[in-house]
Design a protein around this motif. Structure first.
Motif, mmCIF file in Angstrom:
data_model
loop_
_atom_site.group_PDB
_atom_site.id
_atom_site.type_symbol
_atom_site.label_atom_id
_atom_site.label_comp_id
_atom_site.label_asym_id
_atom_site.label_seq_id
_atom_site.Cartn_x
_atom_site.Cartn_y
_atom_site.Cartn_z
ATOM 1 N N THR A 2 -18.902 -82.725 -17.947
ATOM 2 C CA THR A 2 -18.173 -81.812 -17.066
ATOM 3 C C THR A 2 -18.561 -80.381 -17.388
ATOM 4 N N HIS A 3 -18.794 -79.586 -16.344
ATOM 5 C CA HIS A 3 -19.075 -78.165 -16.547
ATOM 6 C C HIS A 3 -17.760 -77.430 -16.758
ATOM 7 N N LEU A 4 -17.718 -76.556 -17.749
ATOM 8 C CA LEU A 4 -16.501 -75.821 -18.068
ATOM 9 C C LEU A 4 -16.314 -74.653 -17.108
ATOM 10 N N TYR A 9 -10.108 -72.775 -17.753
ATOM 11 C CA TYR A 9 -9.859 -73.226 -19.126
ATOM 12 C C TYR A 9 -8.995 -72.216 -19.880
ATOM 13 N N ARG A 10 -9.272 -70.930 -19.675
ATOM 14 C CA ARG A 10 -8.474 -69.903 -20.354
ATOM 15 C C ARG A 10 -7.010 -69.977 -19.922
ATOM 16 N N GLN A 25 -13.509 -70.834 -29.581
ATOM 17 C CA GLN A 25 -12.789 -71.996 -29.069
ATOM 18 C C GLN A 25 -13.329 -72.391 -27.697
ATOM 19 N N GLU A 26 -13.702 -71.408 -26.906
ATOM 20 C CA GLU A 26 -14.290 -71.717 -25.601
ATOM 21 C C GLU A 26 -15.686 -72.312 -25.757
ATOM 22 N N LEU A 32 -18.179 -79.810 -25.958
ATOM 23 C CA LEU A 32 -17.543 -81.125 -25.856
ATOM 24 C C LEU A 32 -17.520 -81.623 -24.414
ATOM 25 N N LEU A 33 -17.204 -80.751 -23.474
ATOM 26 C CA LEU A 33 -17.165 -81.170 -22.071
ATOM 27 C C LEU A 33 -18.551 -81.526 -21.552
#
Length: 807
Positions: A2-4, A9-10, A25-26, A32-33
């Motif tokens: 998956t593309h972030l 996300y924020r 963290q980002e 991981l994604l």
């Protein structure tokens, strides 16, 4: 993959954690994604936990989960418990109530089979489960049920630097290599504050992972680092109460000892009438270590947030503790007094001092005590004397100006200086994983009973009860007395008392004698007469209160006379004895298959990855599970199994005034409170059925499935009751058995292949059968590990789920 979406996300991270995300963290989420793995090195207090967990929550939110579950492993139970509570509370506050978060440790066993969405557990629990030797389950009976949970999971190793290089760290690296090499079966995050730079780079190359580190400017920008000043002072003598008093000044103080007995000694001195006079009348004291009953330990832990947490409400407090708070806990004090320890441990301890923005604190490092013969008391670091000495020398060389605060990058430089050679040497042995993999395969094959000690952690624990009347202890069917688990080597404290022969007995060891008619356990207590018997004492011992004591404040003390423990049964037994209700064979098979189908919804990612690994679809993989469930109990159709169970069910029906029932039976009425002794009569005793059923369907499997799937299912059926079963008994089926199989299998297998192998000869039972079982130390069988671990787990969970509700 998956593309972030960074903006979404924020926003999600803010809702979940009530904090703004950090840049690193980002970056972790992005990796991981994208389906890759992460090695994360960040300072203490930088938010590593949410860096690993938030991407999992987010992926579920956008309906593209990166894993079926998170297995979050830590070196200490206290860390697992602390992070579990914090994460669960934050998730509930954020409205994430659909995420099932549980704790599985030796003390709190809320998810013995790793079934929830997020499982906080210990390194010991996770790695021993991988080896088929789970420390919280009877390995011989159900040791093979948990390893399959690794497949499709996001595996998080927190505080990875605390793993022992020659044991748990090596096993963890071998496990991750197995799971991610080639077509991956899982994802992982390794997190550390103090692992050496060379080690991080080596691990990333070995395990094909992305490194996430924080450059100095990013560390400086972290809120936890703003205005923070942490000083270190090295004191060339052992710690005393006077040292603690001199620095306290009604502030927040943590005293960290290398052993439980030393912590108890310091706490007793501080809280004695003379000790308390040196503090204000408002000063509060707490002792926290690993030798408490759960409610007493919780009482000690419950005050930590108010005393040392992010929202402090108290000052003028003193906590005396051990390594249980060394890492992972979000605690911060003004003065931390610690005994000398290896540098990576000292830096971790330092992370509990001046942890947050604008805080100033001092870490006081004291020389170790000496024994009567003049040797340093190294305690748990007795095998690391050289590292402790190198730590001492590095601190002496680095603290020439103790009035200068120490930054996090300087602490890392200390760690590199002391531990780089040690880690490099340990990892050098792992360039080729064949040696450790051979040892792992021997464990999985049941050929090494000491696997957990040799490959995870060489701590042989034993349960201790303090009582003068062990014969009064009851081991009931539903409840056992509470005990405290300690390292067996700690019993050495009692050696002189045993050898003196002045008391009738000092220690008695439990020996199982029989199962009682009501389902409980009859235990005989045998006195130990020599100190040489201490290392071989049984699973539980009783210590006379003339030589040990227990109190809610001090916990368990060995070698100190005092108060005994309560003998009231309070905890679940080590094994559960179920009651059953009558269940026809066909109904049982349908229930097991239905339970497996229901469970499939929680393991979609695992099925997808297994399909990729073996070149089939995820539906093909699920069909393997369905075949195993449909065929797993065929051995029960044998005449030698049906006759005694029918005799028993007829007896139960007759006693209840019911009409006698016909047809093959899978389970009969059974109440362990009243029936266990009666069922021992020869006319009711049933022979084994699992291996027999596996051999009976072996031809069907070979004719219908790929070889890996056929042998994995064959081994899973053989071992769905006993982890390493390899004995095939004699059996014979009635003519009706084949029709029963056809009706329960349906169109799952081609009709022409549905035939049973009957009446095996002696050579078959001795040789042919064993040659069909998977043996993972055989290189040709090793690729089938994932298929077997997955199928046997799914089969056993479905078999259990079909019988829930005391049926």
């Amino acid at each position: 993959m998956t593309h972030l979406n960074a903006e979404k996300y924020r926003e999600f991270f803010r809702k979940l954690t009530r904090k703004e995300r950090y840049d690193y963290q980002e970056r972790v989420a992005d990796i991981l994604l994208a389906g890759r793995n992460v090695i994360l090195r960040a300072p203490t207090g930088a938010g590593k936990t949410w860096a690993a967990l938030a991407p999992f929550f987010y992926s579920r939110q956008i309906e593209s989960p990166i894993a079926d579950r998170v297995l979050y492993a830590l070196p200490l139970r206290s860390l697992a418990t602390s992070l579990f509570r914090e994460t669960r509370n934050d998730a509930i506050a954020a409205g994430m109530v659909d995420v099932d978060i549980r704790l599985q440790t030796g003390e709190t066993r809320d998810d013995r089979f790793f079934e929830s969405d997020i499982v906080f557990t210990t390194i010991d629990q996770l790695l021993s489960s991988y080896l088929f030797h789970p420390v919280s389950l009877p390995a011989r009976k159900i040791g093979n049920i948990n390893a399959g949970a690794l497949i499709g999971s996001l595996i998080v190793f927190d505080e990875f630097h605390l793993l022992e290089p020659g044991k748990s760290m090596s096993t963890a690296i071998e496990m991750l290599d197995r799971l991610v090499s080639g077509s991956p079966l899982a994802q992982f995050v390794l997190m550390t504050a103090t692992l050496c730079t060379d080690t991080v780079e080596w691990l990333a190359q070995k395990l094909n992972a992305d490194i996430v580190t924080l450059p100095l400017e990013e560390v400086a920008a972290l809120p936890s680092q703003e205005g923070k000043k942490r000083f270190y002072r090295l004191i060339d003598r052992p710690m005393t109460v006077e040292d603690i008093v001199a620095c306290h000044s009604s502030k927040r103080t943590i005293v960290l000892a290398n052993s439980v007995s030393r912590a108890q000694q310091l706490f007793a001195e501080l809280t004695s009438s003379d000790g308390r006079k040196r503090f204000s009348e408002n000063t509060e004291f707490r002792l926290l270590h690993s030798r408490y009953l759960p409610e007493d330990r919780k009482a000690a832990e419950d005050c930590l947030a108010d005393w040392f947490g992010p929202k402090v409400t108290r000052s003028d407090v003193v906590l005396v503790t051990t390594q249980v708070i060394e890492a992972g806990m979000d605690l911060s004090c003004d003065n931390l007094h610690t005994e000398l320890a290896p540098m990576n441990s000292l830096v971790q301890r330092g992370g509990r001092c001046a942890r947050r923005r604008n805080e100033t604190g001092t870490v006081w490092v004291y020389e170790l005590e000496e024994s009567p013969d003049g040797k340093r008391r190294l305690g748990p670091y007795r095998d690391r004397a050289v590292i402790v000495d190198d730590t001492r020398k590095t601190l002496i060389a680095s603290l020439s100006n103790p009035d200068t605060p120490v930054a996090s990058h300087e602490e890392l430089a200390w760690v590199d200086c002391v531990h780089a050679d040690e880690e490099r040497k340990a990892l050098g042995n792992l360039r080729n994983l064949n040696g450790i993999r051979d040892a792992v395969h021997l464990a999985m094959d049941g050929d090494n009973a000491n696997a957990a000690r040799e490959l995870v952690r060489d701590v042989d624990s034993i349960d201790v009860i303090v009582t003068a009347t062990p014969d009064e202890i009851r081991f009931d069917r539903k409840q056992w007395p509470r005990a405290i688990s300690i390292p067996r080597m700690s019993l050495w404290t009692l050696r002189d008392a045993i050898e003196s022969k002045k008391a009738p007995w000092v220690v008695k060891t439990a020996r199982e004698k029989d199962v009682l008619p009501g389902g409980g356990l009859f235990v005989e207590w045998i006195p130990l007469r020599t100190k040489e018997e201490l290392p071989t004492a049984g699973w539980m011992i009783a210590v006379h209160p003339n030589f040990a004591s227990y109190s809610p404040k001090l916990g368990l003390q060995l070698g100190v006379a005092g108060v005994p423990m309560s003998l009231e049964p309070r905890v679940r037994p080590a094994f559960t004895q179920y009651s059953y209700e009558f269940e026809p064979y066909s109904l049982h098979i349908r229930r097991v298959r239905d339970a497996a189908i229901k469970h499939f919804g929680k393991c979609q990612r695992a099925a997808e990855l297994l399909g990729n690994r073996y070149g089939v679809t995820k539906n093909d993989v699920e069909r393997w599970v369905d075949v195993a469930c449909a065929l797993h109990d065929i051995g029960k159709l044998a005449t030698g199994w049906q006759t005694p169970i029918m005799n028993w069910q007829n007896l139960k029906d007759d006693e209840a005034g019911r009409t006698l029932r016909n047809g093959p039976i899978a389970h009969s009425d059974f109440d362990p409170e009243t029936d266990r002794t009666r069922q021992r009569d020869n006319q009711f005793r049933r022979p084994p059925h699992a291996a027999e059923g596996a051999w009976a369907v072996s031809g069907m499997l070979a004719a219908s499935l790929e070889e890996i799937a056929a042998r994995a299912i064959f081994t899973a059926i053989t071992r769905h009751h006993v982890t390493w079963s390899e004995e095939l008994g004699n059996y014979a089926f009635p003519e009706s058995a084949a029709n029963e199989v056809r009706s329960t299998v349906g169109d799952l297998l081609p009709p022409a292949t549905v035939r049973l192998l009957d009446k095996p000869g002696e050579v078959t039972r001795r040789d042919d059968f064993r040659s069909c079982l998977l043996r993972f130390h055989d290189l040709t069988d090793a690729p089938a590990w994932a298929a077997y671990a997955w199928i046997v787990r799914r089969l056993r969970l479905a078999d259990q789920a079909s019988l829930k509700g005391d049926q």
